[in-house]
Design a protein around this motif. Structure first.
Motif, PDB file in Angstrom:
ATOM      1  N   GLN A 125     -23.723 -22.966 -32.103  1.00  0.00           N
ATOM      2  CA  GLN A 125     -23.171 -21.636 -32.307  1.00  0.00           C
ATOM      3  C   GLN A 125     -23.458 -21.122 -33.719  1.00  0.00           C
ATOM      4  O   GLN A 125     -23.256 -21.834 -34.710  1.00  0.00           O
ATOM      5  N   ARG A 232     -16.812 -34.073 -26.709  1.00  0.00           N
ATOM      6  CA  ARG A 232     -16.571 -32.723 -27.227  1.00  0.00           C
ATOM      7  C   ARG A 232     -15.159 -32.608 -27.768  1.00  0.00           C
ATOM      8  O   ARG A 232     -14.199 -33.044 -27.133  1.00  0.00           O
ATOM      9  N   ASP A 237     -16.089 -25.434 -32.525  1.00  0.00           N
ATOM     10  CA  ASP A 237     -16.744 -24.138 -32.670  1.00  0.00           C
ATOM     11  C   ASP A 237     -18.263 -24.272 -32.660  1.00  0.00           C
ATOM     12  O   ASP A 237     -18.976 -23.274 -32.742  1.00  0.00           O
ATOM     13  N   THR A 240     -19.886 -25.322 -27.313  1.00  0.00           N
ATOM     14  CA  THR A 240     -18.994 -24.611 -26.401  1.00  0.00           C
ATOM     15  C   THR A 240     -18.823 -25.395 -25.100  1.00  0.00           C
ATOM     16  O   THR A 240     -19.651 -26.233 -24.739  1.00  0.00           O
ATOM     17  N   ARG A 241     -17.749 -25.072 -24.408  1.00  0.00           N
ATOM     18  CA  ARG A 241     -17.505 -25.700 -23.109  1.00  0.00           C
ATOM     19  C   ARG A 241     -18.607 -25.322 -22.110  1.00  0.00           C
ATOM     20  O   ARG A 241     -18.997 -26.119 -21.269  1.00  0.00           O
ATOM     21  N   GLU A 242     -19.138 -24.123 -22.242  1.00  0.00           N
ATOM     22  CA  GLU A 242     -20.222 -23.678 -21.362  1.00  0.00           C
ATOM     23  C   GLU A 242     -21.471 -24.540 -21.565  1.00  0.00           C
ATOM     24  O   GLU A 242     -22.116 -24.962 -20.591  1.00  0.00           O
ATOM     25  N   THR A 243     -21.826 -24.798 -22.830  1.00  0.00           N
ATOM     26  CA  THR A 243     -22.993 -25.649 -23.096  1.00  0.00           C
ATOM     27  C   THR A 243     -22.745 -27.056 -22.576  1.00  0.00           C
ATOM     28  O   THR A 243     -23.636 -27.673 -21.971  1.00  0.00           O
TER      29      THR A 243
END
Length: 284
Positions: A125, A232, A237, A240-243
């Motif tokens: 990010q 994780r 930051d 991400t949870r999506e990644t």
């Protein structure tokens, strides 16, 4: 390149080694707790990546890049394998150490057997990169060891809760006393490549460079065949949870474990974190 070596307790498989690689501004002693636990099952080596800890500093600041570090670590694996042709290599990489692990694990000839990626993936990010760039390489000095430890705690809130004793154990190897002051034990120039991105007045070009890097890293990730564990921090930051979800669905289809109350990145000091890594690396 310096490294710390736990030879393994009596009766462990002499052909097994776990290589542990730290984050951007850290050093190999971060893994003291984890390495002690893993040494009951294998030899453990924790490196000081170039520019950190006891390793040499580089003449060219722009050489502080993942490609340089991966070449150094590939040489370490080659030197270990020259002594033991039956060597079985596992990898634990925190943040930057995970990126290095992805580069090597994508190359079959390196022979990474199991891979632990600690709060890092192909997508980093932009805001987290800027946060890190805001303090990296500033080269502050302090009147006391405790003042230095307090500063490190203030920029490392993502590490999650630690006792004062645990925190000081994480900080002491990062500090050196010189001329009556306490200093961080790394080359401030490790920040130069990061700032070349985050301080770039052409933000569109900087973000495009990051996006190009992500595409390259996804290609590496998809080439990995080693069994992979992704850790994780629930409040991370950087990852991400999506990644993390995508990493569980493609490439090596990593098993993802999330730790609540932690950001970037789990320090692998808490017993639940240590146990998670140990169980993954020692499972049949």
């Amino acid at each position: 390149m310096a490294y710390w070596d736990w030879p393994g307790q009596m009766g462990v498989d002499p052909h097994r080694v776990v290589i542990c690689v730290h984050g951007l501004s850290r050093q190999g002693r971060d893994f003291d707790v984890l390495a002690t636990a893993l040494s009951a099952h294998s030899r453990v080596i924790a490196v000081d990546v170039a520019g950190r800890g006891h390793s040499d500093w580089l003449a060219d600041p722009m050489a502080y890049q993942v490609g340089t570090y991966a070449a150094d670590l590939a040489q370490l694996v080659a030197s270990l394998r020259a002594v033991d042709a039956d060597l079985k290599v596992d990898w634990v990489g925190t943040s930057m150490g995970g990126l290095i692990g992805m580069v090597l694990a994508a190359q079959p000839q390196i022979g990474i057997r199991r891979l632990v990626l600690n709060d890092v993936g192909p997508v980093i990010q932009w805001e987290a990169l800027c946060r890190i760039g805001s303090y990296l390489g500033r080269n502050p000095s302090f009147e006391s060891e405790q003042e230095a430890a307090n500063y490190l705690r203030s920029i490392s809130t993502g590490f999650g809760p630690h006792s004062d004793e645990q925190w000081m154990a994480l900080c002491r190897p990062l500090l050196r006393q010189r001329d009556g002051r306490w200093w961080l034990h790394y080359d401030p120039s490790i920040a130069v490549p990061v700032r070349a991105l985050t301080d770039n007045v052409d933000q569109a070009a900087a973000r495009k460079s990051v996006a190009d890097g992500e595409a390259f890293l996804w290609g590496l990730y998809d080439a990995i065949t080693a069994r992979t564990l992704l850790l994780r921090g629930g409040d991370s930051d950087l990852l991400t949870r999506e990644t993390a979800r995508s990493m569980g669905e493609r490439g090596p289809k990593a098993l993802c474990v999330e730790f609540t109350g932690v950001g970037h990145a789990p320090t692998l000091v808490a017993q639940d974190q240590v146990g998670c890594v140990r169980d993954f690396l020692t499972a049949a």
